[in-house]
Design an enzyme around this catalytic site. Structure first.
Site, PDB file in Angstrom:
ATOM      1  N   TRP A  79       0.829  -1.221   0.000  1.00 19.95           N
ATOM      2  CA  TRP A  79       0.000   0.000   0.000  1.00 19.95           C
ATOM      3  C   TRP A  79       0.855   1.259   0.000  1.00 19.95           C
ATOM      4  O   TRP A  79       0.462   2.283  -0.542  1.00 19.95           O
ATOM      5  CB  TRP A  79      -0.996  -0.019   1.169  1.00 19.95           C
ATOM      6  CG  TRP A  79      -1.845  -1.241   1.090  1.00 19.95           C
ATOM      7  CD1 TRP A  79      -1.840  -2.298   1.954  1.00 19.95           C
ATOM      8  CD2 TRP A  79      -2.775  -1.588   0.043  1.00 19.95           C
ATOM      9  NE1 TRP A  79      -2.705  -3.272   1.522  1.00 19.95           N
ATOM     10  CE2 TRP A  79      -3.291  -2.865   0.355  1.00 19.95           C
ATOM     11  CE3 TRP A  79      -3.221  -0.947  -1.117  1.00 19.95           C
ATOM     12  CZ2 TRP A  79      -4.226  -3.510  -0.448  1.00 19.95           C
ATOM     13  CZ3 TRP A  79      -4.152  -1.584  -1.920  1.00 19.95           C
ATOM     14  CH2 TRP A  79      -4.646  -2.850  -1.586  1.00 19.95           C
ATOM     15  N   ASP A 126      -1.565   6.660   6.165  1.00 20.93           N
ATOM     16  CA  ASP A 126      -2.628   5.735   5.786  1.00 20.93           C
ATOM     17  C   ASP A 126      -2.868   4.841   7.002  1.00 20.93           C
ATOM     18  O   ASP A 126      -2.033   3.998   7.341  1.00 20.93           O
ATOM     19  CB  ASP A 126      -2.145   4.915   4.578  1.00 20.93           C
ATOM     20  CG  ASP A 126      -3.136   3.826   4.172  1.00 20.93           C
ATOM     21  OD1 ASP A 126      -4.139   3.633   4.866  1.00 20.93           O
ATOM     22  OD2 ASP A 126      -2.878   3.175   3.134  1.00 20.93           O
ATOM     23  N   LYS A 165     -12.172  -2.033   7.601  1.00 25.38           N
ATOM     24  CA  LYS A 165     -11.454  -2.949   8.495  1.00 25.38           C
ATOM     25  C   LYS A 165     -11.874  -2.718   9.949  1.00 25.38           C
ATOM     26  O   LYS A 165     -12.370  -3.610  10.600  1.00 25.38           O
ATOM     27  CB  LYS A 165      -9.947  -2.791   8.334  1.00 25.38           C
ATOM     28  CG  LYS A 165      -9.528  -3.180   6.922  1.00 25.38           C
ATOM     29  CD  LYS A 165      -8.205  -2.600   6.543  1.00 25.38           C
ATOM     30  CE  LYS A 165      -7.993  -2.577   5.058  1.00 25.38           C
ATOM     31  NZ  LYS A 165      -8.187  -3.843   4.369  1.00 25.38           N
TER      32      LYS A 165
HETATM   33  N1  PMP Z   1      -4.177   0.974   2.612  1.00 26.01           N
HETATM   34  C1  PMP Z   1      -4.152  -0.107   3.408  1.00 26.01           C
HETATM   35  C2  PMP Z   1      -3.226  -0.109   4.587  1.00 26.01           C
HETATM   36  C3  PMP Z   1      -4.955  -1.199   3.107  1.00 26.01           C
HETATM   37  O1  PMP Z   1      -4.916  -2.282   3.875  1.00 26.01           O
HETATM   38  C4  PMP Z   1      -5.823  -1.139   1.987  1.00 26.01           C
HETATM   39  C5  PMP Z   1      -6.781  -2.251   1.602  1.00 26.01           C
HETATM   40  N2  PMP Z   1      -6.630  -3.456   2.043  1.00 26.01           N
HETATM   41  C6  PMP Z   1      -5.800  -0.006   1.178  1.00 26.01           C
HETATM   42  C7  PMP Z   1      -4.980   1.048   1.533  1.00 26.01           C
HETATM   43  C8  PMP Z   1      -6.657   0.109  -0.048  1.00 26.01           C
HETATM   44  O2  PMP Z   1      -7.966   0.347   0.328  1.00 26.01           O
HETATM   45  P1  PMP Z   1      -9.152   0.469  -0.708  1.00 26.01           P
HETATM   46  O3  PMP Z   1      -9.447  -0.912  -1.178  1.00 26.01           O
HETATM   47  O4  PMP Z   1     -10.262   1.081   0.105  1.00 26.01           O
HETATM   48  O5  PMP Z   1      -8.707   1.360  -1.809  1.00 26.01           O
END
Ligand code: PMP
Length: 361
Positions: free
Chosen positions: A103, A172, A196
């Site tokens: 990410w 994030d 989450k």
């Molecule tokens: N950042 C983190 C730390 C994640 O775990 C995730 C998704 N698992 C995301 C970003 C991406 O999220 P989204 O699917 O809402 O774009």
């Protein structure tokens, strides 16, 4: 009702049963209005109150100072990967990022579309099994901000302490928001997809310091400017109504549980149960370095991939679901967000012991 399983999914993740039950009722008839929550105008006084209450509760729960705006946006956490540099990378057009997982890497790729990005640290060569401590990287003097992912969902690593930097922090927090307290004085912006620890997929929460709202370049598309949403209280267009409503319900549940500090204690206890099971055996091997271990996502391997497959099959058969690790690292992953019951962790730990005896390496 079908028996509820222990859901170790990394996201969308398990939500409190009470919240699901209340939501089910409110989908049909919200607060005795004769209208369901998902068929109600977002500008109705009832829904405006839902949004205000969710925002107020979030502000109270995380002790968010008044000079920060709370936005309820769409587009997933992933849209923040470009919205952040697009809106905030004025001035020097430089920023520092820490590459601690998939990410972070995706955020770096998007940020490079807008500026000169310095990647001050990367744990990619060791399959992202750690996050750095402050003395392991340097933040470029010209950077506008330091960006990091507080909890790396896939690899099971987490910053136990937030980086200590003169620069404004941007983080994030998709997979650990609401699991611990935050000192906002160090931060410019925090964001998290709700799916989450906060609610269903479809709403992303952005908490942004209000002086940053004026940084957005004038040629930014209206919908992609933070100021658009901040000025209209997240009601510039139709917001993710159901998501906002559920986040509010989760926040009420969290308050009843005693708030952030109370769940932080329980989270630590739950994670310790699992890490002890890993540390007390040679059979289970944790992926993350001890100092970087996540309290939310616990990643581990068994002696062989065949045993991992068997383990996942057998846990699933006793209603311990969703333990398969992310495809990029394999193995197992137990995601134990706020709403994950402690009894489910105990059941897993007991099973780990039995499985180890029944299936010698
Ligand atoms: N950042 C983190 C730390 C994640 O775990 C995730 C998704 N698992 C995301 C970003 C991406 O999220 P989204 O699917 O809402 O774009």
């Amino acid at each position: 009702m079908v028996e509820r399983v222990y859901n170790f999914s990394a996201g969308p993740g398990t939500l409190p049963l009470e919240v699901l039950q209340q939501s089910a009722k409110d989908i049909v008839n919200f607060s005795n209005t004769g209208t369901g929550i998902i068929e109600m105008s977002h500008r109705s006084k009832e829904f405006m109150a839902v949004t205000e209450d969710a925002e107020t509760l979030l502000r109270q729960t995380l002790k968010i100072p008044n000079n920060f705006k709370i936005l309820f946006l769409q587009g997933g956490a992933s849209s923040q990967f470009f919205m952040i540099p697009m809106n905030l990378l004025g001035g020097t057009k430089k920023a520092t990022y820490l590459n601690t997982g998939t990410w972070a890497k995706k955020a770096i790729k998007e940020a490079k579309l807008f500026g000169d990005i310095d990647v001050a640290y990367s744990s990619e060569d060791v399959l992202f099994n750690n996050v750095p401590s402050n003395n392991q990287y340097q933040v470029n003097d010209y950077s506008e901000y330091l960006y990091f992912v507080s909890n790396n969902t896939i690899y099971g690593t987490q910053f136990a302490e937030f980086p200590d930097s003169e620069k404004m922090l941007i983080s994030d927090m998709s997979s650990d928001i609401l699991s611990r307290s935050i000192d906002f004085s160090k931060f410019g912006l925090i964001f998290a997809g709700a799916q989450k620890n906060m609610g269903p997929a479809g709403v992303t929460i952005v908490i942004i310091r209000d002086d940053l709202l004026d940084r957005t370049p004038p040629n930014t598309p209206t919908m992609l400017s933070y100021k658009t949403h901040a000025d209209k209280g997240s009601m510039f267009n139709t917001p993710p109504c159901f998501g906002i409503y559920v986040v509010g319900e989760v926040l009420k549940w969290l308050k009843e549980k005693g708030g952030i500090n109370a769940v932080a204690t329980i989270n630590r206890r739950k994670a310790n149960l699992l890490y002890n099971a890993i540390d007390n055996s040679e059979y289970y091997r944790g992926h993350a370095d001890s100092a970087s271990r996540s309290l939310m996502n616990i990643t581990f391997n068994l002696p062989t991939p065949a045993l991992e497959e068997k383990f996942i099959k057998e846990t699933s058969a006793i209603n311990l679901k969703g333990l398969k690790g992310h495809r990029s690292i394999g193995g197992c992953r137990a995601s134990i967000y706020n709403a994950f019951p402690e009894d489910g962790v105990k059941k897993l730990v007991d099973f780990m012991d039995t499985f180890k005896s029944d299936n010698p390496a």
